[in-house]
Every structure is written in C-alpha cells, then in structure tokens.
Design a protein around this motif. Sequence first.
Motif, PDB file in Angstrom:
ATOM      1  N   TYR A  10       0.716  -0.970  -0.022  1.00 61.98           N
ATOM      2  CA  TYR A  10       0.023   0.115   0.025  1.00 61.98           C
ATOM      3  C   TYR A  10       1.004   1.264   0.067  1.00 61.98           C
ATOM      4  CZ  TYR A  10      -3.237   3.654   1.887  1.00 61.98           C
ATOM      5  OH  TYR A  10      -3.807   4.936   1.755  1.00 61.98           O
ATOM      6  N   GLN A  11       1.915   1.314   0.864  1.00 61.05           N
ATOM      7  CA  GLN A  11       2.836   2.513   0.971  1.00 61.05           C
ATOM      8  C   GLN A  11       3.431   2.664  -0.421  1.00 61.05           C
ATOM      9  OE1 GLN A  11       3.173   4.782   3.494  1.00 61.05           O
ATOM     10  NE2 GLN A  11       1.388   3.773   4.116  1.00 61.05           N
ATOM     11  N   ALA A  12       4.015   1.713  -0.970  1.00 60.99           N
ATOM     12  CA  ALA A  12       4.552   1.640  -2.408  1.00 60.99           C
ATOM     13  C   ALA A  12       3.666   2.290  -3.406  1.00 60.99           C
ATOM     14  CB  ALA A  12       5.076   0.493  -2.774  1.00 60.99           C
ATOM     15  N   VAL A  13       2.472   1.715  -3.261  1.00 55.72           N
ATOM     16  CA  VAL A  13       1.417   2.359  -4.188  1.00 55.72           C
ATOM     17  C   VAL A  13       1.196   3.800  -4.127  1.00 55.72           C
ATOM     18  CG1 VAL A  13      -0.911   2.425  -4.845  1.00 55.72           C
ATOM     19  CG2 VAL A  13       0.230   0.205  -4.663  1.00 55.72           C
ATOM     20  N   GLU A  55       2.736  -9.813  -4.326  1.00 60.42           N
ATOM     21  CA  GLU A  55       2.910  -9.167  -3.171  1.00 60.42           C
ATOM     22  C   GLU A  55       3.329  -7.328  -3.663  1.00 60.42           C
ATOM     23  OE1 GLU A  55       6.712 -10.237  -5.206  1.00 60.42           O
ATOM     24  OE2 GLU A  55       4.893 -11.299  -4.472  1.00 60.42           O
ATOM     25  N   ARG A  56       3.346  -7.316  -4.861  1.00 62.17           N
ATOM     26  CA  ARG A  56       3.549  -5.969  -5.261  1.00 62.17           C
ATOM     27  C   ARG A  56       2.303  -5.043  -5.135  1.00 62.17           C
ATOM     28  NH1 ARG A  56       6.573  -6.775 -11.197  1.00 62.17           N
ATOM     29  NH2 ARG A  56       8.237  -8.267 -10.375  1.00 62.17           N
ATOM     30  N   PHE A  57       1.148  -5.531  -5.049  1.00 60.37           N
ATOM     31  CA  PHE A  57      -0.119  -4.962  -4.897  1.00 60.37           C
ATOM     32  C   PHE A  57      -0.964  -5.324  -3.613  1.00 60.37           C
ATOM     33  CE2 PHE A  57       0.765  -6.223  -9.143  1.00 60.37           C
ATOM     34  CZ  PHE A  57       0.959  -5.200  -9.688  1.00 60.37           C
ATOM     35  N   PRO A  58      -1.713  -4.113  -3.191  1.00 64.32           N
ATOM     36  CA  PRO A  58      -2.197  -4.134  -1.668  1.00 64.32           C
ATOM     37  C   PRO A  58      -3.243  -5.412  -1.579  1.00 64.32           C
ATOM     38  CG  PRO A  58      -1.906  -2.079  -2.270  1.00 64.32           C
ATOM     39  CD  PRO A  58      -1.661  -2.921  -3.611  1.00 64.32           C
ATOM     40  N   ASP A  59      -3.040  -6.217  -0.611  1.00 64.00           N
ATOM     41  CA  ASP A  59      -3.858  -7.368  -0.460  1.00 64.00           C
ATOM     42  C   ASP A  59      -3.676  -8.484  -1.541  1.00 64.00           C
ATOM     43  OD1 ASP A  59      -5.349  -6.726   1.783  1.00 64.00           O
ATOM     44  OD2 ASP A  59      -7.350  -6.697   1.080  1.00 64.00           O
ATOM     45  N   GLY A  60      -2.623  -8.351  -2.230  1.00 61.60           N
ATOM     46  CA  GLY A  60      -2.163  -9.432  -3.158  1.00 61.60           C
ATOM     47  C   GLY A  60      -1.839 -10.905  -2.790  1.00 61.60           C
ATOM     48  N   PHE A 150      -9.097   7.429 -13.106  1.00 59.26           N
ATOM     49  CA  PHE A 150      -9.743   6.845 -11.782  1.00 59.26           C
ATOM     50  C   PHE A 150      -8.882   6.133 -11.048  1.00 59.26           C
ATOM     51  CE2 PHE A 150     -12.677   7.673 -15.195  1.00 59.26           C
ATOM     52  CZ  PHE A 150     -13.516   8.335 -14.636  1.00 59.26           C
ATOM     53  N   PHE A 151      -9.042   6.266  -9.702  1.00 55.12           N
ATOM     54  CA  PHE A 151      -8.132   5.621  -8.765  1.00 55.12           C
ATOM     55  C   PHE A 151      -8.913   4.733  -7.828  1.00 55.12           C
ATOM     56  CE2 PHE A 151      -4.134   7.723  -9.772  1.00 55.12           C
ATOM     57  CZ  PHE A 151      -4.624   8.906 -10.656  1.00 55.12           C
ATOM     58  N   GLU A 152      -8.258   3.792  -7.597  1.00 60.21           N
ATOM     59  CA  GLU A 152      -8.796   2.664  -6.458  1.00 60.21           C
ATOM     60  C   GLU A 152      -8.663   3.315  -4.951  1.00 60.21           C
ATOM     61  OE1 GLU A 152      -7.226  -1.227  -7.186  1.00 60.21           O
ATOM     62  OE2 GLU A 152      -8.024  -1.095  -9.470  1.00 60.21           O
ATOM     63  N   VAL A 153      -9.152   2.630  -4.029  1.00 59.31           N
ATOM     64  CA  VAL A 153      -9.212   3.125  -2.638  1.00 59.31           C
ATOM     65  C   VAL A 153      -7.952   3.017  -1.999  1.00 59.31           C
ATOM     66  CG1 VAL A 153     -11.725   2.537  -2.190  1.00 59.31           C
ATOM     67  CG2 VAL A 153      -9.585   1.038  -1.618  1.00 59.31           C
ATOM     68  N   THR A 154      -7.023   2.321  -2.797  1.00 61.59           N
ATOM     69  CA  THR A 154      -5.667   2.113  -2.348  1.00 61.59           C
ATOM     70  C   THR A 154      -4.798   3.265  -2.876  1.00 61.59           C
ATOM     71  OG1 THR A 154      -4.962   0.902  -4.223  1.00 61.59           O
ATOM     72  CG2 THR A 154      -5.619  -0.275  -2.352  1.00 61.59           C
TER      73      THR A 154
END
Length: 262
Positions: A10-13, A55-60, A150-154
Amino acid sequence: MNSWDSYLAYQAVVRAFVDGDPLDQAGGPLDVRAVVAGIRADAKDGFLLEEVPWERFPDGLSVREVMERLRSGDAPAVRGALDSLIGLCANDMRAAVAPTVPFLIRIGADPEAGHRAGALTVTAEVARFRHQGVCTRADMLRFRGDDEWFFEVTGYLQNWSVQAARDAIAVDTDLLLPLLDDPDPAVRIATAYALAAASARAQDILSAFRACLPACSPSMTQPYVRDWYWLSLSWPGRTRIRRRWCGCGPVGPTPHGSPRYG
C-alpha cells in the motif's frame, strides 16, 4: 505477515501513484498490465501461482491464498474464494485481482471444475469500472475513455487494473468462445459478459455473438438469450452490431439488474 506485506505494498502504491506521477510507473513492476501480460502460458495452464508477483499490490498475497482455495475441490471453500474476489472488486481493489483473470478463465473453461460460471463472472467484473450506488446493466457495461483517470481506494490507477483484465480476456478469447455453446446457461451468460469486456478480437467475438443470438428483438422469451442480446448491444462494439447485424434502430434503456452468478 500478509497484513504487514500488504501495508508495504500500500505504501509503495501511495508513493508511486498518489505522491508521484503514475505515468512514471508505466511498464514497470507496479504496472499490473505488464505483470499480467508477463505471465507465461505454461504458468497459466499449470496454475503456477508462485510465478505471479502478488506482493506488489495491496492485498495481493491474500488474493494468492484465495486462489489456492479455488483449487481445493471443497465447494464451500471455492464459493467463499469467489465471493472474496468479488468483494475486492466491489471494494474497488482490482489491482490485486487482475492477475487472477488468466487462471479464472481456465477454471471456467475446465468442464470438470466447479463454480465455472462464478469464476467467469469474477473475470468479467475485474474488467469493469466500479460504479457508486445502485446501477443498471447499462452502467455495469459502460467503459470509460483513456483520457480520464480513476483511482482505487488504495491509490492505484484503476484504469490500469481494468485494462489488464480486458487484455487478459482478449489473449484468452479462444478459450472463451467455445463456452458460448456450453450446456450450462449460467456459463453461457458469464462468458458473454466476460467477452463483452475484451480489448481486442472484436470481429471474432461479434461473429460468435451473431451465431448465438437467433434474433434481434428484446421480446425474446428465454432469459439467457435475452441477456446475450443486451450484453452484446452494450459492448463497446454495439454500433457495429446494430448496423451490420441487427438492422434495428436505436435501442432503448436496458433492463435493470445484474448478470447471474454461477
């Protein structure tokens, strides 16, 4: 451990897409379009989940665990896994779900697999933008242009998540087209819903829809045939369908409701 890893992702995103310029990430490790396109054919066919950098994406990593449950053979576990993936789409977290699309397509195409329609429905849902509040079928099938972000909640760029899924469907169109003739009407409906999101192979898909639909009339009585009709006309290629195939005039509002789940 998954919670901490998800926090790091999440922090990386946030650093890349919120604090930085999203276009700087194009083609890089955080571009889910590149990640999905880079999954080897053998990895897709062999369900080699370890080759995907979840692992690169939140909740991945949680999504990877969900995918493992899909192979368990336990019906409640499979149903719960599909519900989890749909839930992530509903919560506007598609980046972690987009890499599942090639695997879900293969589950849907496997006549021995359970919950095939459900897997194909998730495939289609990842490939569509989230819509706030109550929506009609027309809303669910609408595609946004590339000129607006458009952006996701993350904080992840939703356009890329949707594009990754649409491209994956296009790549595996040949696996999906035969399912339009599947004995299970729920599979046929979910397949049409997925194919309507493909980013390429337009003519092949249009031809397949044409072969499946016996008439161009909203008065068709069989529910699954009627769903195909609305799905086809709501697809980005609907203008060509109306002019070349249907020979009908402008189509009125689509009926309310959502595609059926498997």
